[in-house]
Design a protein around this motif. Structure first.
Motif, mmCIF file in Angstrom:
data_model
loop_
_atom_site.group_PDB
_atom_site.id
_atom_site.type_symbol
_atom_site.label_atom_id
_atom_site.label_comp_id
_atom_site.label_asym_id
_atom_site.label_seq_id
_atom_site.Cartn_x
_atom_site.Cartn_y
_atom_site.Cartn_z
ATOM 1 N N VAL A 1 0.852 -1.333 -0.055
ATOM 2 C CA VAL A 1 -0.091 -0.066 0.038
ATOM 3 C C VAL A 1 0.699 1.252 0.039
ATOM 4 O O VAL A 1 1.643 1.252 0.796
ATOM 5 C CB VAL A 1 -0.940 -0.096 1.435
ATOM 6 C CG1 VAL A 1 -1.917 1.204 1.219
ATOM 7 C CG2 VAL A 1 -1.766 -1.038 1.442
ATOM 8 N N LEU B 1 -3.646 3.949 -2.604
ATOM 9 C CA LEU B 1 -4.344 3.664 -1.549
ATOM 10 C C LEU B 1 -5.337 2.580 -1.668
ATOM 11 O O LEU B 1 -6.077 2.451 -0.547
ATOM 12 C CB LEU B 1 -4.594 4.995 -0.568
ATOM 13 C CG LEU B 1 -3.534 5.632 0.077
ATOM 14 C CD1 LEU B 1 -3.987 6.865 0.476
ATOM 15 C CD2 LEU B 1 -3.168 4.569 1.240
ATOM 16 N N ARG C 1 -5.481 -0.399 -2.341
ATOM 17 C CA ARG C 1 -5.069 -1.586 -2.076
ATOM 18 C C ARG C 1 -5.291 -2.158 -0.640
ATOM 19 O O ARG C 1 -5.387 -1.202 0.187
ATOM 20 C CB ARG C 1 -3.639 -2.115 -2.117
ATOM 21 C CG ARG C 1 -3.180 -2.084 -3.606
ATOM 22 C CD ARG C 1 -1.854 -2.413 -3.738
ATOM 23 N NE ARG C 1 -1.680 -4.001 -3.660
ATOM 24 C CZ ARG C 1 -0.780 -4.589 -4.300
ATOM 25 N NH1 ARG C 1 0.066 -3.841 -5.358
ATOM 26 N NH2 ARG C 1 -0.559 -5.836 -4.024
ATOM 27 N N ARG C 2 -5.939 -3.352 -0.459
ATOM 28 C CA ARG C 2 -6.267 -3.909 0.966
ATOM 29 C C ARG C 2 -5.619 -4.941 1.266
ATOM 30 O O ARG C 2 -5.015 -5.876 0.377
ATOM 31 C CB ARG C 2 -7.834 -4.054 1.068
ATOM 32 C CG ARG C 2 -8.679 -2.784 0.956
ATOM 33 C CD ARG C 2 -8.584 -1.760 2.322
ATOM 34 N NE ARG C 2 -9.107 -0.557 2.028
ATOM 35 C CZ ARG C 2 -8.598 0.673 1.431
ATOM 36 N NH1 ARG C 2 -7.368 0.714 0.822
ATOM 37 N NH2 ARG C 2 -9.275 1.757 1.154
ATOM 38 N N ASN D 1 -7.394 -2.453 7.430
ATOM 39 C CA ASN D 1 -8.227 -2.185 6.285
ATOM 40 C C ASN D 1 -9.030 -0.848 6.797
ATOM 41 O O ASN D 1 -9.115 0.115 5.770
ATOM 42 C CB ASN D 1 -8.888 -3.386 5.935
ATOM 43 C CG ASN D 1 -8.296 -4.329 5.002
ATOM 44 O OD1 ASN D 1 -7.063 -3.989 4.647
ATOM 45 N ND2 ASN D 1 -8.718 -5.524 4.949
ATOM 46 N N LEU E 1 -6.934 1.988 6.476
ATOM 47 C CA LEU E 1 -6.697 2.406 5.159
ATOM 48 C C LEU E 1 -7.892 3.095 4.294
ATOM 49 O O LEU E 1 -7.837 3.879 3.775
ATOM 50 C CB LEU E 1 -6.311 1.228 4.197
ATOM 51 C CG LEU E 1 -4.954 0.484 4.495
ATOM 52 C CD1 LEU E 1 -4.504 -0.772 3.864
ATOM 53 C CD2 LEU E 1 -3.815 1.681 4.139
ATOM 54 N N GLN F 1 -7.672 6.545 3.038
ATOM 55 C CA GLN F 1 -7.807 6.843 1.491
ATOM 56 C C GLN F 1 -8.935 7.997 1.403
ATOM 57 O O GLN F 1 -8.759 8.929 0.441
ATOM 58 C CB GLN F 1 -8.599 5.674 0.788
ATOM 59 C CG GLN F 1 -8.506 5.827 -0.650
ATOM 60 C CD GLN F 1 -9.206 4.507 -1.207
ATOM 61 O OE1 GLN F 1 -9.696 3.822 -0.604
ATOM 62 N NE2 GLN F 1 -8.925 4.369 -2.578
#
Ligand SMILES: Nc1ncnc2c1ncn2[C@@H]1O[C@H](COP(=O)(O)OP(=O)(O)OP(=O)(O)O)[C@@H](O)[C@H]1O
Ligand SMILES: [Mg+2]
Length: 487
Positions: free
Chosen positions: A207, A212, A214-215, A233, A236, A240
């Protein structure tokens, strides 16, 4: 050291210590009980030949076949007083070549004299023997006489020793095998536990600021690692979201600012050209014009970076970097504040896949920075290496302090600080340079010495690594030569 190896070693060492302690206890207990058995046998054998209830002959007959014995008649009435007396006693034994008393040390015999009894472990005919000795009397009823005597019996312990040796080998093997199995178990188990963690870490590592979306993978098991992945996640998601908000704000704000800034610039130009302001008004108008230009540049730079954040890419086509450098030189010469800008290249053609406008922006930014740093000489050097083209911008300007170097390509970073008032820049130039160079698959680095100057090195992949003269390289070479001679 990796956590998995650490776990295996720590638990392995732990179990090895416990197993070794258990094995040592088993060995010691067995040895003690076997020795006690042998001592009992020696004791009962000695009792057989010294008890007053049966005759010596009967006692001797009752001894097990492998028991050594020796009776030393040492005198008539009085108990022996010296070791030598015992050693020189008249010997009667079951094994003619086995003289038990010679195996005993003087100190053991001294104990026998003092305490009437002694026990020792000795070697007889290369065999380990448990030996017991006692002082006593021996009766000869037929002659009506009795003598002082020393009775010695020896029980061979080779069988016991062999048993103990075997036990020791078995225990060591057991400990080793158990340790290996346990360590393997911990190693495999820790893989099960740490494997998902590794996946989460790897995914989190991918990431980046530019992606941003992607998890990290969420494992199926309902355990702590799943909780960790879910939390990361969520974090994130929020990151994001705020990143998007900030990006949108920058893009929208700079876009909205563009029109008023252009209008201000246009109107000031109009006033300057078409009206007759007083000297004071002229000063004010010039300030407004300068600041409007500055703001227009800032807005453009911000839009540029907003485009970078939105993942815009540049169009690449084969182009000559020498040509770009020449264009920049010509463009900055009139506004170079007396700096001498030169281009040196051994070859007229340094071909890369790039966007000429964008690469011009890169070189222009670097040259303008050098001029702003008070350089008298700015040299753009281009050289073609095996697989890459190297462009260096050298200057003899103020140089950059070492502590500033790591942040130089950060947005809004300026050596003197954004609010120091020195210079016109906003600190976005190098951030844009870095993004553009990366879009071309290249890298940009800086070396600098305070007070001496700086050199910015841009490395770009060469478009054609074939040497001039090789098929395919000719057309572009001819093109390059044309532009070289034109420039
Ligand atoms: N060749 C150089 N010599 C000395 N200092 C430099 C040089 N190039 C860059 N710097 C320092 O690095 C800072 C950041 O440069 P950058 O180009 O990003 O911003 P800027 O020139 O201040 O503003 P902008 O380029 O956005 O107008 C500059 O403010 C300057 O202090
Ligand atoms: Mg700059």
């Amino acid at each position: 050291m990796r956590l998995r190896l650490q776990l295996t070693l720590v638990f392995g060492a732990f179990i090895a210590v416990i197993l070794s302690a258990v094995a040592a206890s088993v060995y010691l207990l067995t040895e003690r009980s076997l020795s006690a058995g042998v001592a009992d046998r020696a004791e009962s054998a000695l009792a057989e030949i010294t008890s007053g209830e049966s005759t010596i002959a009967e006692g001797l007959q009752k001894l097990p076949s492998n028991t050594y014995y020796q009776i030393l008649i040492v005198g008539a009435e009085r108990r022996p007083e010296t070791v030598a007396q015992i050693r020189s006693g008249v010997s009667y034994s079951n094994f003619s070549n086995s003289n038990l008393v010679t195996t005993l040390s003087d100190s053991a015999l001294q104990t026998l004299l003092e305490e009437g009894e002694v026990a020792a472990s000795v070697t007889l005919n290369d065999e380990s023997v448990r030996l017991m000795a006692r002082l006593g009397r021996i009766d000869f009823p037929a002659q009506g006489r009795a003598f002082q005597a020393a009775f010695l019996v020896g029980i061979p312990v080779s069988l016991m020793n062999a048993t103990l040796d075997q036990l020791q080998r078995d225990l060591m093997l057991t400990v080793l095998v158990a340790f290996l199995f346990f360590a393997l178990g911990v190693w495999l188990l820790s893989e099960r536990v740490l494997g998902p963690l590794k996946n989460v870490t790897e995914a989190a590592g991918h990431v980046s600021g530019s992606d941003l979306s992607r998890r990290v993978p969420v494992p199926h098991n309902r355990d702590e690692i799943r909780d960790l992945a879910v939390s990361i996640n969520h974090m994130l998601d929020r990151l994001q979201e705020s990143f998007e908000t900030q990006r949108r704000f920058t893009a929208d704000a700079s876009h909205e600012l563009r029109t008023p800034v252009t209008a201000i610039g246009g109107h000031v130009s109009y006033l300057l050209r078409r009206t007759h302001p007083t000297a004071d008004q002229l000063d004010s108008l010039e300030v407004i014009q300068r600041e409007a230009e500055r703001m227009a540049k800032l807005v453009n730079d911000l839009l540029e970076l907003a485009r970078a954040d939105a993942g815009f890419t540049v169009d690449l086509e084969p182009m000559n970097l020498v040509e770009v450098a020449e264009t920049v030189r010509k463009e900055v010469a009139p506004v170079a504040k007396g700096a001498n800008v030169t281009v040196s290249s051994r070859t007229p053609l340094a071909e890369v896949h790039g966007d000429p406008t964008r690469l011009k922006q890169v070189v222009l930014n670097l040259v303008q920075n050098a001029i702003n740093a008070g350089a008298e000489n700015v040299n753009i050097t281009i050289s073609v290496e095996r697989h890459q083209v190297r462009l260096e911008v050298l200057d003899d300007g103020s140089g950059i302090p070492p502590e500033a170097l790591p942040h130089l390509f950060d947005r809004f970073f300026r050596v003197d600080g954004a609010r120091s008032g020195r210079g016109n820049g906003s600190g976005l130039g190098l951030a844009i340079v870095k993004w553009l160079v990366q879009q071309h698959g290249g890298t940009v680095e800086v070396e600098s010495r305070l007070g001496e100057g700086s050199v910015f090195t841009v490395l770009l992949p060469a478009a054609d690594t074939r040497l001039p003269g090789e098929p395919g390289a000719r057309a572009t070479l001819v093109e390059g030569l044309k532009t070289w001679t034109r420039g």
